[in-house]
Motif scaffolding. Sequence first.
Motif, mmCIF file in Angstrom:
data_model
loop_
_atom_site.group_PDB
_atom_site.id
_atom_site.type_symbol
_atom_site.label_atom_id
_atom_site.label_comp_id
_atom_site.label_asym_id
_atom_site.label_seq_id
_atom_site.Cartn_x
_atom_site.Cartn_y
_atom_site.Cartn_z
ATOM 1 N N GLN A 140 0.828 -1.196 0.000
ATOM 2 C CA GLN A 140 0.000 0.000 0.000
ATOM 3 C C GLN A 140 0.871 1.259 0.000
ATOM 4 O O GLN A 140 0.576 2.238 -0.688
ATOM 5 C CB GLN A 140 -0.926 -0.001 1.210
ATOM 6 N N ASP A 141 1.952 1.210 0.755
ATOM 7 C CA ASP A 141 2.842 2.367 0.818
ATOM 8 C C ASP A 141 3.565 2.570 -0.513
ATOM 9 O O ASP A 141 3.740 3.707 -0.964
ATOM 10 C CB ASP A 141 3.857 2.180 1.951
ATOM 11 N N ALA A 142 3.980 1.464 -1.142
ATOM 12 C CA ALA A 142 4.649 1.570 -2.445
ATOM 13 C C ALA A 142 3.712 2.216 -3.464
ATOM 14 O O ALA A 142 4.113 3.107 -4.224
ATOM 15 C CB ALA A 142 5.085 0.186 -2.920
ATOM 16 N N TRP A 143 2.443 1.769 -3.482
ATOM 17 C CA TRP A 143 1.476 2.352 -4.408
ATOM 18 C C TRP A 143 1.296 3.846 -4.122
ATOM 19 O O TRP A 143 1.282 4.673 -5.037
ATOM 20 C CB TRP A 143 0.128 1.648 -4.301
ATOM 21 N N ALA A 144 1.175 4.207 -2.853
ATOM 22 C CA ALA A 144 0.953 5.604 -2.487
ATOM 23 C C ALA A 144 2.111 6.490 -2.954
ATOM 24 O O ALA A 144 1.898 7.606 -3.441
ATOM 25 C CB ALA A 144 0.773 5.720 -0.974
ATOM 26 N N GLU A 145 3.344 5.978 -2.801
ATOM 27 C CA GLU A 145 4.503 6.768 -3.207
ATOM 28 C C GLU A 145 4.527 6.974 -4.717
ATOM 29 O O GLU A 145 4.778 8.078 -5.215
ATOM 30 C CB GLU A 145 5.799 6.075 -2.746
ATOM 31 N N VAL A 146 4.290 5.896 -5.473
ATOM 32 C CA VAL A 146 4.323 6.001 -6.933
ATOM 33 C C VAL A 146 3.155 6.843 -7.431
ATOM 34 O O VAL A 146 3.297 7.679 -8.328
ATOM 35 C CB VAL A 146 4.305 4.593 -7.572
ATOM 36 N N GLU A 147 1.972 6.619 -6.843
ATOM 37 C CA GLU A 147 0.789 7.379 -7.225
ATOM 38 C C GLU A 147 1.027 8.877 -7.013
ATOM 39 O O GLU A 147 0.628 9.713 -7.832
ATOM 40 C CB GLU A 147 -0.405 6.910 -6.393
ATOM 41 N N HIS A 148 1.692 9.209 -5.911
ATOM 42 C CA HIS A 148 1.971 10.614 -5.611
ATOM 43 C C HIS A 148 2.839 11.231 -6.705
ATOM 44 O O HIS A 148 2.606 12.381 -7.132
ATOM 45 C CB HIS A 148 2.675 10.716 -4.260
ATOM 46 N N GLU A 149 3.834 10.466 -7.182
ATOM 47 C CA GLU A 149 4.713 10.974 -8.240
ATOM 48 C C GLU A 149 3.975 11.086 -9.573
ATOM 49 O O GLU A 149 4.160 12.034 -10.330
ATOM 50 C CB GLU A 149 5.926 10.050 -8.396
ATOM 51 N N LEU A 150 3.132 10.096 -9.875
ATOM 52 C CA LEU A 150 2.473 10.049 -11.183
ATOM 53 C C LEU A 150 1.315 11.028 -11.310
ATOM 54 O O LEU A 150 1.085 11.582 -12.384
ATOM 55 C CB LEU A 150 1.939 8.641 -11.450
ATOM 56 N N LEU A 173 -4.493 -7.780 -4.557
ATOM 57 C CA LEU A 173 -4.479 -9.245 -4.564
ATOM 58 C C LEU A 173 -3.199 -9.783 -3.943
ATOM 59 O O LEU A 173 -3.217 -10.769 -3.197
ATOM 60 C CB LEU A 173 -4.639 -9.758 -5.993
ATOM 61 N N ALA A 174 -2.068 -9.124 -4.229
ATOM 62 C CA ALA A 174 -0.798 -9.567 -3.649
ATOM 63 C C ALA A 174 -0.834 -9.463 -2.127
ATOM 64 O O ALA A 174 -0.364 -10.361 -1.414
ATOM 65 C CB ALA A 174 0.353 -8.732 -4.215
ATOM 66 N N ASP A 175 -1.388 -8.363 -1.607
ATOM 67 C CA ASP A 175 -1.511 -8.213 -0.153
ATOM 68 C C ASP A 175 -2.357 -9.329 0.450
ATOM 69 O O ASP A 175 -2.025 -9.901 1.493
ATOM 70 C CB ASP A 175 -2.149 -6.859 0.182
ATOM 71 N N ILE A 176 -3.469 -9.639 -0.211
ATOM 72 C CA ILE A 176 -4.353 -10.703 0.276
ATOM 73 C C ILE A 176 -3.638 -12.042 0.242
ATOM 74 O O ILE A 176 -3.724 -12.850 1.177
ATOM 75 C CB ILE A 176 -5.643 -10.741 -0.567
ATOM 76 N N THR A 177 -2.885 -12.287 -0.838
ATOM 77 C CA THR A 177 -2.159 -13.557 -0.977
ATOM 78 C C THR A 177 -1.076 -13.683 0.088
ATOM 79 O O THR A 177 -0.905 -14.740 0.702
ATOM 80 C CB THR A 177 -1.538 -13.668 -2.381
ATOM 81 N N PHE A 178 -0.332 -12.588 0.329
ATOM 82 C CA PHE A 178 0.679 -12.612 1.388
ATOM 83 C C PHE A 178 0.040 -12.948 2.732
ATOM 84 O O PHE A 178 0.594 -13.715 3.526
ATOM 85 C CB PHE A 178 1.394 -11.261 1.487
ATOM 86 N N GLN A 179 -1.138 -12.372 2.992
ATOM 87 C CA GLN A 179 -1.815 -12.631 4.257
ATOM 88 C C GLN A 179 -2.262 -14.084 4.346
ATOM 89 O O GLN A 179 -2.172 -14.707 5.412
ATOM 90 C CB GLN A 179 -3.016 -11.701 4.417
ATOM 91 N N GLU A 180 -2.748 -14.641 3.228
ATOM 92 C CA GLU A 180 -3.162 -16.048 3.233
ATOM 93 C C GLU A 180 -1.965 -16.964 3.529
ATOM 94 O O GLU A 180 -2.084 -17.936 4.293
ATOM 95 C CB GLU A 180 -3.780 -16.417 1.881
#
Length: 416
Positions: free
Chosen positions: A165-175, A201-208
């Motif tokens: 989530q943090d990675a997405w937020a950082e990239v989204e902020h730049e884009l 989906l990756a977050d959900i899979t990591f949690q599973e």
Amino acid sequence: MSTEKNLPSKNEIKAVYESYNAYLTEILSNITNVLAVALKLSSRPTFKKRVKSFKSYYKKVLRLKPGEAAVSKELVPLTDMMGIRVICAFLEDINLAIEQIGTLFHVVEVEHKGGQKFSEFGYESVHVLVQIPEECTPPLTDIYKDLKPLPKEAVCEIQIRTILQDAWAEVEHELIYKTEFTPLDIPLRRKLASLNASLSLADITFQEIRDYQNKLQREISERRNSFYAIADNLTSDGEEKKKSEDISRVTPFVQGTIDEMILNAIHAHNAGNLDEAVNIYSRIIEANPVPPEPVLAVIHKHRGMAYFALNKYEEAISDFDRSISYDPKAFRTYYYKGIVYSIVKKYEEAIDCFTESLKLNEFQAHTHYRRALSYFELGEFEKSMGDVNDALSLGIEEEEVQGLREKLVKKFGMGM
């Protein structure tokens, strides 16, 4: 009628805001330190902190209603003026963090943010607003003597996100936000939405996977304790204790995989369905393609423990040998093998196994104790007492070795 806001000049607002910068930074560091010490999540979180830049602060002040901006000659306490980001590995940590933050600070508001529509690309995160604790607020003396106390409504915003989530937020902020770019092109919007969904989906899979690991570890711990309980009883009064209570059953991780078979086998093992457990372990060992050696090492060890519980000691030792052949550094397998040898009264072989286990990991109190028992049976009382003392120095409870120690004291008292 004029709708202009009665604001001071930009330079006046900047001077006031920047005069608080060091003060706000110290508060933020104090709150972060509290979180770093007190938060107990499934894995160690990382922290980012920032005092809002004047540029961002000023933009928000300009958007305030006229009445809200009246105090801007002092300091407008924006809710995100001080921000801390708690970055954790798994989704389960988010709720854990919210609960624990509630015990550390007075929570003003909890807000779940994130894009819910196709046109929104914001990745979900949780924002917790907390009051500034008095103990985290520096006294207004020395370098802060010219400042006024923060308004009572001042808060610190704590954002809680996973790594993805943090990675997405950082990239989204730049884009998007940093360039003030809003994608109108449908294919581009779909690409961003697809990336967002993939990360979710990756977050959900990591949690599973994490859930599976936790369930497996609980099962393995239960199975190991059962093994020790049987061994303890067979080496004491020969009567086996009642089997431990069946722990909560779980849904298999992925149907038809080795992971599922392992979990099913350990379920059966812990529930006392030992023949079924042996059958599943055997199917894994005989699978085509052949499982990798690390997997075979684990499965032979588990099947050996099941054979032990079935009083099939030769089969147990054979499986432990196979396990060691695949993983020569498996100190616990040597330990289990030594226990079986001691049960069948092959004390010299047991001592060899315990010694090999201690060569691989010398910090094993119970291995010293088991070797002390075997030394005692062979009449090597000094070595037995030495191992008892080593076990005590490594933290074994005194009552666990009390019986053997009393026997040794008597032997020494009789001149051996």
